[in-house]
Design an enzyme around this catalytic site. Structure first.
Site, PDB file in Angstrom:
ATOM      1  N   ASP A  16      -6.975  66.316  94.896  1.00  0.00           N
ATOM      2  CA  ASP A  16      -6.129  65.769  93.834  1.00  0.00           C
ATOM      3  C   ASP A  16      -6.090  66.794  92.690  1.00  0.00           C
ATOM      4  O   ASP A  16      -7.024  67.582  92.506  1.00  0.00           O
ATOM      5  CB  ASP A  16      -6.721  64.439  93.353  1.00  0.00           C
ATOM      6  N   HIS A  64      -6.530  66.341  89.644  1.00  0.00           N
ATOM      7  CA  HIS A  64      -7.516  66.065  88.594  1.00  0.00           C
ATOM      8  C   HIS A  64      -8.931  66.103  89.154  1.00  0.00           C
ATOM      9  O   HIS A  64      -9.158  65.753  90.313  1.00  0.00           O
ATOM     10  CB  HIS A  64      -7.255  64.677  87.981  1.00  0.00           C
ATOM     11  N   ASP A  88      -0.489  65.417  93.223  1.00  0.00           N
ATOM     12  CA  ASP A  88      -0.130  65.756  91.841  1.00  0.00           C
ATOM     13  C   ASP A  88      -0.346  67.232  91.530  1.00  0.00           C
ATOM     14  O   ASP A  88      -0.202  67.656  90.387  1.00  0.00           O
ATOM     15  CB  ASP A  88      -0.841  64.848  90.828  1.00  0.00           C
ATOM     16  N   HIS A 130     -11.585  58.709  90.020  1.00  0.00           N
ATOM     17  CA  HIS A 130     -12.059  58.719  88.622  1.00  0.00           C
ATOM     18  C   HIS A 130     -13.057  57.597  88.335  1.00  0.00           C
ATOM     19  O   HIS A 130     -13.681  57.582  87.267  1.00  0.00           O
ATOM     20  CB  HIS A 130     -10.884  58.604  87.648  1.00  0.00           C
TER      21      HIS A 130
END
Ligand code: SP5
Ligand code: ZN
Length: 362
Positions: free
Chosen positions: A211, A213, A301, A175
């Site tokens: 991931d 996200h 995740d 991120h």
């Protein structure tokens, strides 16, 4: 327990520097909640991998600051390195994490007169952070630097001939953008590894991000650069963090047009659905014809019981996903990103990396 496989052990690069990066709380929906991104995450993954006998633990080597500066703006690095000290000097309670309270919106500032920033880095934090979930404590900067060294050491091992090296990076990185932290990330470990490959002579590098996200930071860093392909599978940002990026329509720009591929997944996506989307991502990676190892942003995740996930993957799916990625034929630098179902992280890491490892050896 089955006997360890006869393959040589895979490098597992890890450090204890992350233990001092424990954020305590994050802010979500008007509430203070315990951090999902905890030190236990890395400890359970390390212990589970070592218990298989298939991995050899290695400390990261110090690679110095230049590789970080090749990706992040100096102002951001200065902020990460110095914000805690400035806050403490200004009376901040050392028992509490730092979180930004006022955000600089650059689009807005650019149309006005902003030509200076406040003196204290803690007052500047909101100019370099995009969310309220990325707490900073005394040990954060050293942990972030160690995570970069973990990634670069894993890369070294692959360049020395390993088919797979696993970097147990914590904090995660995908991120973090050129001048923004967020999403529990400070320095973008995967982007730094990709950039390091370019600086060592690679001409085309692919990053695969599994991931849950969208890796908005990685996408931003390579948005207009055709020499790095960024492929990400993630929860649909229409309802999932980071909300403002990761849509299929984002494909890169300029020289990078077509070198970003986003594959958002509907809620409830199971192993078959995931592998179907992955095939599309892998086809794009194969067509890109990188001349370097694959950089893998690896999050767990996507697991059905993850507290911040809405997909339906189970542990066995990770072995399939790892094997699919191995079938590409590239050596892999796998770097840990998210994954918050602490009780399942060890089994999921063993399954995923086992599938990858066996696939690359076979
Ligand atoms: C590296 C990584 O996985 N970063 C993820 C950052 C997500 N932060 C925001 C989490 C939003 C939490 N939603 C809570 C729902 C509780 N039911
Ligand atoms: Zn994530």
């Amino acid at each position: 327990m089955p006997p360890p496989s006869p393959l040589p052990p895979t490098p597992l690069i890890a450090s204890d520097a992350h233990l001092a990066h424990a954020g305590l709380v994050e802010l979500y929906a008007g509430r203070e909640i315990p951090c999902f991104e905890s030190p236990e995450r890395a400890t359970v993954i390390r212990d589970a991998l070592l218990a298989t006998g298939d991995y050899r633990l290695e400390a990261p080597e110090d690679h110095g600051p230049d590789a970080i500066a090749a990706v992040h703006e100096l102002e951001l690095i200065d902020l990460v390195e110095g914000v805690w000290a400035d806050a403490i000097a200004d009376g901040h309670d050392p028992a509490r994490p730092l979180l930004p309270d006022t955000f600089l919106l650059r689009e807005y500032a650019a149309r006005m007169w902003l030509d200076q920033l406040p003196v204290g880095r803690h007052q500047r934090l909101g100019a370099y952070c995009f969310d309220t979930a990325t707490p900073i404590v005394a040990g954060t900067a050293a942990a972030a630097r160690a995570a970069v060294d973990i990634g670069l050491t894993a890369l070294d091992r692959v360049l020395e001939g390993e088919r797979l090296a696993y970097g147990l990076c914590r904090p995660p990185g995908h991120h973090a953008g050129r001048n923004l932290i967020g999403g529990y990330c400070f320095y973008n470990n995967a982007a730094i590894v990709a950039e390091s490959l370019l600086s060592r002579g690679a001409e085309r590098v692919a990053i695969l991000d599994v991931d849950f996200h969208h890796g908005n930071g990685t996408q931003q860093i390579f948005w207009d650069r055709g020499e790095v392909l960024y492929v990400s599978l993630h929860g649909d940002p229409g309802a999932i963090y980071p909300y403002y990026s990761g849509y299929a329509t984002e494909r890169g720009a300029g020289d990078g047009e077509g070198a970003t591929l986003n594959l958002p997944l509907p809620p409830g996506t199971d192993g078959d659905g995931y592998v179907g989307a992955l095939e599309e991502g892998l086809a794009a990676i194969a067509a890109f014809e990188a001349d370097a190892p694959l950089v893998l942003s690896l999050g767990f995740d996507t697991y059905h019981a993850d507290p911040i996930c809405n997909l339906s993957l189970v542990t066995d799916d990770y072995a399939r996903i790892g094997a699919s990625i191995a079938s590409l034929g590239f050596s892999v630098v796998a770097l840990q990103e998210g994954g918050y179902a602490v009780d399942a992280l060890g089994a999921n890491a063993v399954a995923f990396l086992g599938g990858l490892r066996d696939g690359l050896a076979g």
